[in-house]
Each structure stands twice: as C-alpha cells, then as structure tokens.
Design a protein around this motif. Sequence first.
Motif, PDB file in Angstrom:
ATOM      1  N   PHE A  10       0.946  -1.200   0.029  1.00  0.00           N
ATOM      2  CA  PHE A  10      -0.032   0.197   0.025  1.00  0.00           C
ATOM      3  C   PHE A  10       1.070   1.714   0.283  1.00  0.00           C
ATOM      4  O   PHE A  10       1.168   2.371   1.113  1.00  0.00           O
ATOM      5  N   ASP A  11       0.895   1.359  -0.899  1.00  0.00           N
ATOM      6  CA  ASP A  11       2.730   2.563  -1.151  1.00  0.00           C
ATOM      7  C   ASP A  11       3.357   2.710  -0.675  1.00  0.00           C
ATOM      8  O   ASP A  11       4.194   3.433   0.018  1.00  0.00           O
ATOM      9  N   GLY A  12       3.822   1.321  -0.264  1.00  0.00           N
ATOM     10  CA  GLY A  12       4.974   1.302   0.717  1.00  0.00           C
ATOM     11  C   GLY A  12       4.701   1.626   2.657  1.00  0.00           C
ATOM     12  O   GLY A  12       6.066   1.730   2.771  1.00  0.00           O
ATOM     13  N   PHE A  13       3.692   1.558   2.559  1.00  0.00           N
ATOM     14  CA  PHE A  13       3.324   2.308   4.079  1.00  0.00           C
ATOM     15  C   PHE A  13       3.461   1.603   5.795  1.00  0.00           C
ATOM     16  O   PHE A  13       3.470   1.072   6.477  1.00  0.00           O
ATOM     17  N   PHE A  14       2.012  -0.094   4.941  1.00  0.00           N
ATOM     18  CA  PHE A  14       2.106  -1.325   5.856  1.00  0.00           C
ATOM     19  C   PHE A  14       3.225  -2.149   5.760  1.00  0.00           C
ATOM     20  O   PHE A  14       3.458  -2.891   4.584  1.00  0.00           O
ATOM     21  N   PRO A  15       4.289  -2.157   6.658  1.00  0.00           N
ATOM     22  CA  PRO A  15       5.377  -3.931   5.889  1.00  0.00           C
ATOM     23  C   PRO A  15       4.649  -5.114   6.753  1.00  0.00           C
ATOM     24  O   PRO A  15       3.917  -4.747   7.608  1.00  0.00           O
ATOM     25  N   VAL A  16       4.916  -6.163   6.047  1.00  0.00           N
ATOM     26  CA  VAL A  16       4.418  -6.946   5.928  1.00  0.00           C
ATOM     27  C   VAL A  16       5.889  -7.967   6.331  1.00  0.00           C
ATOM     28  O   VAL A  16       6.659  -8.138   5.497  1.00  0.00           O
ATOM     29  N   ILE A  17       6.650  -8.228   7.913  1.00  0.00           N
ATOM     30  CA  ILE A  17       7.860  -9.171   7.671  1.00  0.00           C
ATOM     31  C   ILE A  17       6.881 -10.684   8.024  1.00  0.00           C
ATOM     32  O   ILE A  17       5.700 -11.087   8.532  1.00  0.00           O
ATOM     33  N   PHE A  18       8.134 -11.918   6.607  1.00  0.00           N
ATOM     34  CA  PHE A  18       8.234 -13.047   6.588  1.00  0.00           C
ATOM     35  C   PHE A  18       8.298 -13.764   7.198  1.00  0.00           C
ATOM     36  O   PHE A  18       9.374 -13.872   6.961  1.00  0.00           O
ATOM     37  N   ARG A  19       8.062 -14.091   8.923  1.00  0.00           N
ATOM     38  CA  ARG A  19       8.903 -14.591   9.628  1.00  0.00           C
ATOM     39  C   ARG A  19       9.687 -16.497   9.540  1.00  0.00           C
ATOM     40  O   ARG A  19      10.347 -16.999  10.213  1.00  0.00           O
ATOM     41  N   ASP A  20       8.919 -16.735   8.771  1.00  0.00           N
ATOM     42  CA  ASP A  20      10.068 -18.347   8.157  1.00  0.00           C
ATOM     43  C   ASP A  20      10.383 -17.921   6.463  1.00  0.00           C
ATOM     44  O   ASP A  20      11.253 -18.506   6.148  1.00  0.00           O
ATOM     45  N   LEU A  21      10.299 -16.358   6.258  1.00  0.00           N
ATOM     46  CA  LEU A  21      11.586 -16.452   5.036  1.00  0.00           C
ATOM     47  C   LEU A  21      12.636 -15.837   5.716  1.00  0.00           C
ATOM     48  O   LEU A  21      13.274 -14.103   5.673  1.00  0.00           O
TER      49      LEU A  21
END
Lengths: 312, 660
Positions: free
Chosen positions: B413-424
């Motif tokens: 979303f235009d770079g505002f919301f980070p999602v961290i992939f804790r299995d990667l």
Amino acid sequence: MSVFESLQRGIRLANRSKRIIVWILLASLSLVAVPTLILSAAVEDSLGKSEAGQQLAEGYSDRWFQEYNEQASGLAATFSPTLTGIGAVLDGYDGIVSEGVSTGSLAVLGIGLAYSLLWVFLAGGILTVYHEGIGPSFAQLLTFSSEYFGRFLRLFILTGITYLFLYRTLAPGLDWLVDELSREVIDERIAFAWTFLKWIPLLGVALATNLVADYTKILLVLERRRSVLLALLRALRLVWSSLGRVVLLYALLFLIGSLGFFLYWLIAPGVSDSSWIEVLGVLVLGQLFIVWRIWVRLTFYASQLELCRSLR
Amino acid sequence: MKPGRCWPISPLSGILTVFAIWTLASVSLMAVDYRIEASLDTKSRMISGQETLSWRNDAEVPVSELQFHLYFNAWRDKNSSFLNSNRVEAADFSDWRDGDWGSCDIERLEVRYPDTEQSGEKEAVDLTQQMEFIQPDDFNPQDRTVVRVILPQPVQPGAELSIAVEFQTKVPRPFARTGVRGDYYFLAHWFPKIGVVEADGAWNCHQFIQTEFYSNFGDYDVELRLPSGWKVGATGRLTETRPQADSTVIYRFVEEQVHEFAWTTSPHFLEFSRRFEHSSLPAVDMKLLLMPDHVGQEDRYFAATEATLRLYGEWFGAYPYGHVTVVDPAYGSRSGGMEYPTLFTGGTRWLNPAQSGSPEGVTIHECGHQFWYGLIGNNEFEDAWLDEGFDTYSTRRVREAEFQPTFLVRRYFDGFFPVIFRDLPASLRSFSGLGGYYSTLKLDEMSKPSWKYGPASFRQDSLGDGRVYRGGAYGVNSYTKPAMMLLTLERYLGWETFQKGMSTYFERFKFKSPKPEDFFGVLEEVSGENLDWFWEETYRSSNIFDYAADSVGDTLGTPWTIVRRWGEGRFPVKVQVEFADGEIRLEQWDGRDRWHRFAYPGKSEITKVIVDPDEVLALDTRRVNNTWVRDSEEKFAARKWAIKWMLWLQNTLEMFAFFS
C-alpha cells in the motif's frame, strides 16, 4: 425487502451454487495448470541436483532465490518468496491501491484476461439461474450464459475503459496531488494521511464502477434488455435512487469478504511444509480460500439481484 | 557575500572577524585547517558564510594555483556534470521549481602569503577576479563544481598560505545526500572546500560527478548561527552556545583531525544520549537526533551504533573522537545512509517491524564509515572501494555477529505497511548488497578510477523500501565485489592473519589517505604471502568466479566426479566427495583448468560432492551449482514452491474476476 433480507437470500442462493463453484474452480485450476508446470520446471532447472533443493524442500533458501532472481525472465520472473502465505492475497490488493493491477508479466496478464472473460461469459448464466431459481446443468448454464455474453462483453469493455481512465488519468493525477501536498512533509505519518486520502477517491471510483456494472448486468437479465447503454443508465438511476441500501449491501458483502481474508491471514500456511501430505494440505487450504472468494463473488451477484428485484 | 542581507553583522565587523580568525587558523600542523562562520536564513534557504583556511603546501614542488570544490553547484541547473552523469541520467526533475536548485558562490577570495624576512607584515591579495571554473574530468563547460585561481606567486613546499573566502550557499531541495525539506536541513559539502595537492604538485580536485569525496585532514572550528529553538547536530564537539538578540543562537563546534564538516538542524528533532563504554576502548558519547515519527526506535539505533564501535574497535582499531552523532533523517529528505566525520545518518520508517534488518543495517554501515572513511581517509573519487567495500565487508561481519536472524519484509500500500515474513530468513548476501551483482560484475574492473566507472541502470535494493542506489559498475566495484574479495581473503588467510592485516593497515594509515597498493602491501607483509595473483584476478580484472560440481558417474565400477570452472577467475578450491559407505574425501584442486575429474577405483557410490565446502571463495557468483547431491529433492521442492506460486496466481485471477 430489507438489505439484510437480500443478503440472507443471496447467501442461500450462493450456498446452493455448489456445482457452479466447482466448475469455476476447475476453470481456475485449468488456467493456472500449464503456467504452474512451466514455473515448476524453471525452479527445478535452477536447483539442479544441488543442496538447495533440500533447503527449499524443508523451508527457504534466500541464497538460491538471489541467484534465481538474477537470471529469471518472463513468467519465471514473477516468482517471489513473498508471494507465499498471505502474500499471495496481499499482492493483489496492493495492486489496486498502489499502482493498479500489477501482473509482472504479459503471460499473467493474458491469463487474467482469459479468466475475466470466463466470468463475463458465466455472469449472465449465473444471474439467470439465480433469477429463475433453478439448479442448472452444465449445458443449461452454458446456454444461459451464451445468451448474454455479447451484451456483457460490451459492458466489460465499458468498465474496462473506466478502469483504464482510473489508473491512467485519475490515479496519476491523485499521485501528483499527493506529491504536491507532501512536497515539504518530513513526517511519514502526515505523508501517509495524504496518501490515505488519495485512496478514498481511487477505491471509491473503482468500487462504484464495479457496483454499477453489477446492477447493469442484473438489469440486463431481469428486464431482458437488449441495450447495454440503456441498462447502464437504468442501473445508475436505480443506484442513485436507493443509494443507502445499495451501498449498505455492498459494504456488508465487502465485510463478509474481508472476514474471510483476515481468517486466512491467521491460518495461511508458510513455507515449512516438507512432505507431500503437508504440501497437499497447503494446496487444499489454498483452494478452500479460492472457493471462499468465488462464493463471495456469487453472493455479491445473488444478494444484489435480490435487492434489485425488490427495488424495481 | 552581500553585506546585511543574511549576515546579521555589519560589513566592517564582518571583515574584522575574518581577519581576527585569520590569525587563529594558522597554528595547526595539519595540511588544512578551517575556521568557518555561517548563518542560515531559513526563509530564503541561504547560508551566508566566511571561512578562513590555513593551508600548507605538502607537495615536494612549489604550487602556483589553488583549486576548490563547490559541490552545491552540482544542483545549480540541469547542465551540471553530476546531473548528466551515468548514475543519474534517468532522474526526473519535472517537479523541481526555481527555488529548489542549489548553488555555492564565492563572493570574495583573498590570500595572504607567509611572513618572510623581506616582506614583513602579511599583505592580503584579492584574487576574486582571477577565479575561473575548470572541468578537469569531462570538459563540460557548464559544470561549476571546481574553481581555480592562479596565485600571484607560487607557494613553496612546506610553506603555509592563509586563504579567506566569503561565500553564499543556496540550499537545494534534496537530491543526493544534502538539502532542505520542510524545516529539516542536512548540510554536507556546503562550503567552498580546497582540493588536495598530491606529492608531485598536481591538484586532485575532481568535478562532482558520480562519486563521493576526498580531502585533507585538518582542524575545523565552525560557528553556526541558527534560529532559536532549532536543534542542531554537527561534526565535532559543541563547545559554545551563544543566544543572540535577534532570536538566533550561535553554536560553535570544534574538531581536530577530520576531513569534512557536516551538520543538520530542525526544530523537530528529539535528542537522546547514551555513553559507549568498553574495557579497552575509549568511551564515546553517542547522541541521537530522532524524528518524532520514529519514536520507539531509539534503542535499535543505539544498539547498532554501540555494536559497531565495539566490534570495529576490537577488530580494526579504536574510534578516537570520544563522541558521535547519529541523525535519523526526515521522511523524503534523501539524506539517509550517509557518513561524515563524527556524524552519520541512519534511516528508518514509521512502521518498521523488529528483525527487519533496518535501521540496524544502515546504522552499522554508516557508523562503520567512521573507521573506513572517517579515519582512513582514502580518495573516494578514485578508490571508492577502499572505504565502501571495506565497510560493506565489515558491516556484514557485525550483522552476522549481533543481528541475526533477519527476515524478508515487503511493504504494501504505497510502501506504508510492512509485512514481515518470519518463515523467510534473509541472507546477508541480500541485505549487504552482496546479491544481484552477477550481471553487473563485468561492467568494469575495480582498478579503474571510481569516477570513470561506466554506465548501468539503477537497481532497487532488496529491502523494498523504495530507495534506489548502488547502480551498475560503481555499485558493484565499490561495494559488492570488494566486500566479497575481503571475505574471500579472510577465509583464505584465516581470520587471525586477516584481522592482523586489517588492524595493521588501520593503525598505519589512520588520518592518512592510503592507496590500494598500501593495503596490498600490508596484507602481504602480515601474511607472508605473495598475493599478486589474487589482486590480478580480482582487483585488476572483471573476471567472475564460478566453480561447479558438474557431474557424477560410474565407469566399470569406478565412481568419478567432474568439477568445473565456468568463470574466467581462477582460485584454488577444495572438493569434498562423500560416498555411500559414509567415507568423506577432501581433495585440493588448483582450479586452473576448465574441469577436473576425480576418480575413485574400488570405492562405493558417490552420494555428494561439494566444491569449496568451507565457502572460502565468497566471490563465487553462483553457489547453488557448487553442490551435487544424489538424493536431491529438486523435484519435490520445485513442485512445492510452484504450488505456492499457483495459489498467488489464482488469487490474482480472482482479483481480475471481481472487477470484470
């Protein structure tokens, strides 16, 4: 009929559409099967008989992905580890607000177009089935669908032009406005606030187009209209005259869809599946979510049809 | 300077001040000392300044001219060499307005020769009219980043010259590293800065095109007049604060033996302080200037700074200044991730999950530059890898020691919301900028002067934070390849020997400007090995390294394996061969031929082959093909990941369907 009654009836109709859901799911699987095999071959080729195969079988190897990514092209280049789990869903939503539909490759765009056309074709049949209250055979569905395909295709082109305008004209204009408003902004929260305000008209127009297109389709079927343009005008009038109910129903349907999304976020499988059974589990769970999405789309059609019938 | 316009003192007192500080500035033994007074007008975004340099001719021959950098003229208009260079050719200035451009103009330049028995009292000579812009690198007549002035008489070797300069600097909208956005200012290379005279008397004063910088070490004594209530951070230690009657405050910063003076100011900064202490290293007062939208991330900044001071200090040598300022750059200011003596900028986002690797990575890297750049002041115009490559290598080491694991993050979303992939889990290869260099590696040799590196397109960094940097040949030859080269040497020579080499080099060349040959010499001296073959393969060529376990077979009961050298680069490697009966053989291959066959009569089936099992050759561009495994799981792995991709594709199709 109240909005909630329309929703209830819509849900009941969609629940009775098991065969339609299965047919659409099978169509979806058919479309993605060949590309999936191509991607699988590309991944297998990049792994060779290396140790990375084992690492990927058990989890993930960023080192492998770095090398793969440097050399992948075409369909293979659309692969990214962050497209797993909830990333598979978020990527699509992100495309809507961030940059329009982002596909990454012409092949994916082509498949997306084919699937869209399939829905355009089936929508007339699905709405007829809901209108007539029959449980159709595959042949019946095709017959009903083919009757409306020409008109729905013209509508698809019209809505396509609207979306094109949205992402080629309105979105860049809004981007420019946000850039102007954020020009001297040094606090990201304020920049976010301006960006959020940009999303409102962008999403608003996209969803409004979708909503009006849905009612146009419904009216084409309910009133057996020949002219798409007249049906479109009629849909606009109907939506405008009952704006509150129409929007409330759309919002409720949207909410139902969102609930499924958040539930899937909680249980979306990661990358630790390391046996065929686990992979199968991931596949089944993923297909259940796709079934949910198809069901939600059918519920949109059915509930809106019910509301439209009561409003005429 | 236009008297009275921005400088709130009278012209006469201004001139008197210039000459008063003239005397103070000429006491140091360093090649050049600066005494600067500058005033920032936040309305016009102008800096009015006066500087007095005490400059000594360190060359072995007389010098008959002076050359100055006017870096801010790189953003004077679109005709500058900087804005026409390979690295920024795709830059978009469509939203730039007249007031956004920057400049640095010398309004008056005077020199004063040293006392001699004949001349008696020093006479100032006004050379303002003799100034001319020169373009020694690309001959672009529109470029005004270097100015030359012919001296009326040469300066003899070892003699000192006093130079007084009045200047006006227009602060630009940030383009690269420096500028103003809102009421956040970050000012670096903002004043007329004298070039470096090499031993042969030639000026090393490159145009500002696509590299970083090079200057003499010296003492800086700088007074900044700023609006009252604005927070300030700068190179050096704050020694005086003098509130003025006109709602301004004068801040005086002093530092010895540094080669740049940068500063920042904004009314919004939140100030945090901590102290770094260590049993065998000097204590350091750490100051953090944090933007309000990043509150809560101060611990992350301090942890990374502290780890860098400690580990670099233990590995290479002590940080001697006793203080360091960490600047958290403002949103959109393009000033993040830069280093200056005793001050550096980090960079983070409003929403930034733990274990995302940032701001830790950028903080370690820029704090690390206090050592590789700040103390080892190599010529970045020509040998950028001596600080960037060294620091990328060292950053990786600190991250590996203290900040693992980190995970892949994608911002939506235009770079505002980070999602961290804790299995990667993310590999250091990607976070250190070590990935992605395969395609650009052949663009140039490392030994080519950095400012001459050829064109290539930018690449987006793997953090997905929208920053664009490390482009093409410059990026690969300044950051990635040298970092891999040093890591290879570390593993080839062993950490103990390599660390001794690095700390010896650091000790021998701190406060100096070493060349690559100086580093090569130290490492060969410490290791006792002639490494010329290695420098030839790496530093002086654009060869790539790619060794592979090619094939395994069995001929008449004799199992064999063939290993290959796909790349041009040669390096001795070990080959580990494992058999079905559990035996493991370790072979040594000189790696010179294109392939080599190892056969094992009478042995059981080969189950696994690893070329370079200890990963000594970090420069190997493709590590995946280094292994061959009999019972590999490539089919299962490919199908597993293809199914995940298929789910993404199906979800994408549903998105299409919804709007159809």
